[in-house]
Write a protein that holds these residues in place. Structure first.
Motif, short mmCIF file in Angstrom:
data_model
loop_
_atom_site.label_atom_id
_atom_site.label_comp_id
_atom_site.label_asym_id
_atom_site.label_seq_id
_atom_site.Cartn_x
_atom_site.Cartn_y
_atom_site.Cartn_z
N PHE A 68 89.56 105.93 91.93
CA PHE A 68 88.25 106.42 92.36
C PHE A 68 87.17 105.91 91.40
O PHE A 68 86.11 105.44 91.84
N ALA A 69 87.42 105.97 90.10
CA ALA A 69 86.46 105.49 89.11
C ALA A 69 86.18 104.00 89.32
O ALA A 69 85.03 103.56 89.26
N VAL A 89 71.64 105.72 84.67
CA VAL A 89 72.29 106.63 83.72
C VAL A 89 73.58 107.09 84.39
O VAL A 89 73.57 107.46 85.56
N ILE A 90 74.67 107.06 83.65
CA ILE A 90 75.95 107.54 84.16
C ILE A 90 76.36 108.76 83.37
O ILE A 90 76.39 108.75 82.14
N ILE A 91 76.66 109.83 84.10
CA ILE A 91 77.19 111.06 83.52
C ILE A 91 78.58 111.22 84.12
O ILE A 91 78.73 111.33 85.34
N ALA A 92 79.60 111.20 83.27
CA ALA A 92 80.96 111.24 83.78
C ALA A 92 81.88 112.00 82.85
O ALA A 92 81.67 112.03 81.63
N ALA A 93 82.92 112.58 83.46
CA ALA A 93 83.97 113.20 82.67
C ALA A 93 84.50 112.15 81.69
O ALA A 93 84.55 110.96 82.04
N PRO A 94 84.85 112.52 80.46
CA PRO A 94 85.21 111.54 79.43
C PRO A 94 86.23 110.49 79.86
O PRO A 94 86.02 109.29 79.65
N ARG A 95 87.33 110.89 80.47
CA ARG A 95 88.35 109.91 80.86
C ARG A 95 87.83 109.01 81.97
O ARG A 95 88.09 107.82 82.00
N THR A 96 87.08 109.59 82.90
CA THR A 96 86.51 108.82 84.01
C THR A 96 85.52 107.79 83.46
O THR A 96 85.49 106.64 83.91
N GLY A 98 85.56 106.34 80.59
CA GLY A 98 86.35 105.25 80.00
C GLY A 98 86.86 104.29 81.05
O GLY A 98 86.82 103.06 80.87
N GLU A 99 87.31 104.80 82.18
CA GLU A 99 87.80 103.95 83.27
C GLU A 99 86.65 103.19 83.91
O GLU A 99 86.78 102.00 84.23
N LEU A 100 85.51 103.85 84.10
CA LEU A 100 84.34 103.17 84.68
C LEU A 100 83.95 101.96 83.84
O LEU A 100 83.65 100.88 84.39
N ARG A 101 83.94 102.13 82.53
CA ARG A 101 83.51 101.05 81.62
C ARG A 101 84.34 99.78 81.80
O ARG A 101 83.85 98.68 81.60
N TYR A 104 82.60 97.74 84.72
CA TYR A 104 81.17 97.42 84.74
C TYR A 104 80.97 95.91 84.86
O TYR A 104 81.57 95.13 84.12
N HIS A 105 80.10 95.50 85.75
CA HIS A 105 79.65 94.12 85.82
C HIS A 105 78.58 93.94 84.75
O HIS A 105 77.91 94.90 84.37
N LYS A 106 78.35 92.70 84.29
CA LYS A 106 77.35 92.48 83.24
C LYS A 106 75.95 92.91 83.71
O LYS A 106 75.14 93.35 82.89
N THR A 107 75.67 92.82 85.01
CA THR A 107 74.38 93.28 85.53
C THR A 107 74.23 94.79 85.35
O THR A 107 73.17 95.27 84.97
N LEU A 108 75.32 95.52 85.62
CA LEU A 108 75.29 96.97 85.43
C LEU A 108 75.09 97.29 83.95
O LEU A 108 74.25 98.12 83.61
N SER A 109 75.81 96.63 83.10
CA SER A 109 75.68 96.88 81.66
C SER A 109 74.26 96.65 81.18
O SER A 109 73.76 97.39 80.33
#
Length: 135
Positions: A68-69, A89-96, A98-101, A104-109
């Motif tokens: 899902f992440a 701005v991303i607000i996410a549960a800590p483990r989520t 970490g998975e989202l990161r 990330y595409h360089k454009t998102l970063s």
């Protein structure tokens, strides 16, 4: 403290839910309005892959949360690469988070102006606005 531009996107995520908010206020005057999220693909099984559960592999529910992440990251990447969003701005549960990161595409970063490692998916818009201010 993050002052978001008008039109900035705030994504609130946990392993099962995504809420998107757009800032309809001006910089310094945050006013979040909930946006439709669309469908989240869970075909990308994240870093876990499709394996039977064992002590060496993540549980099925953890694999589902990771997938899902990864799907959320894909949606955010597409939105940002489309050029319609200048700040995120991303607000996410800590483990989520970490998975989202990992996805990330360089454009998102480049457009990411803040991250909050906290599970706020079930919270009010006021709580989310406070978390953005604190980011």
């Amino acid at each position: 403290m993050v002052d978001l531009k008008k039109g900035a996107l705030v994504a609130v995520v946990d392993g099962e839910h995504l809420k998107l908010f757009k800032n309809s206020g001006d910089a310094g005057s945050l006013k979040l309005t909930e946006q439709p999220t669309g469908d989240i693909s869970t075909e990308n099984m994240g870093s876990g892959g499709r394996h039977a559960s064992s002590s060496a592999n993540p549980s099925d529910s953890q694999q589902d949360e990771d997938a899902f992440a990864a799907g959320v990251a894909e949606v955010l990447n597409k939105k940002l690469m489309g050029g319609s969003i200048d700040e995120l701005v991303i607000i996410a549960a800590p483990r989520t988070l970490g998975e989202l990161r990992k996805h990330y595409h360089k454009t998102l970063s480049a457009k990411l102006v803040g991250e909050v490692s906290k599970d706020l998916t079930g919270h009010s818009v006021a709580d989310i606005e406070k978390a953005v201010h604190a980011a």
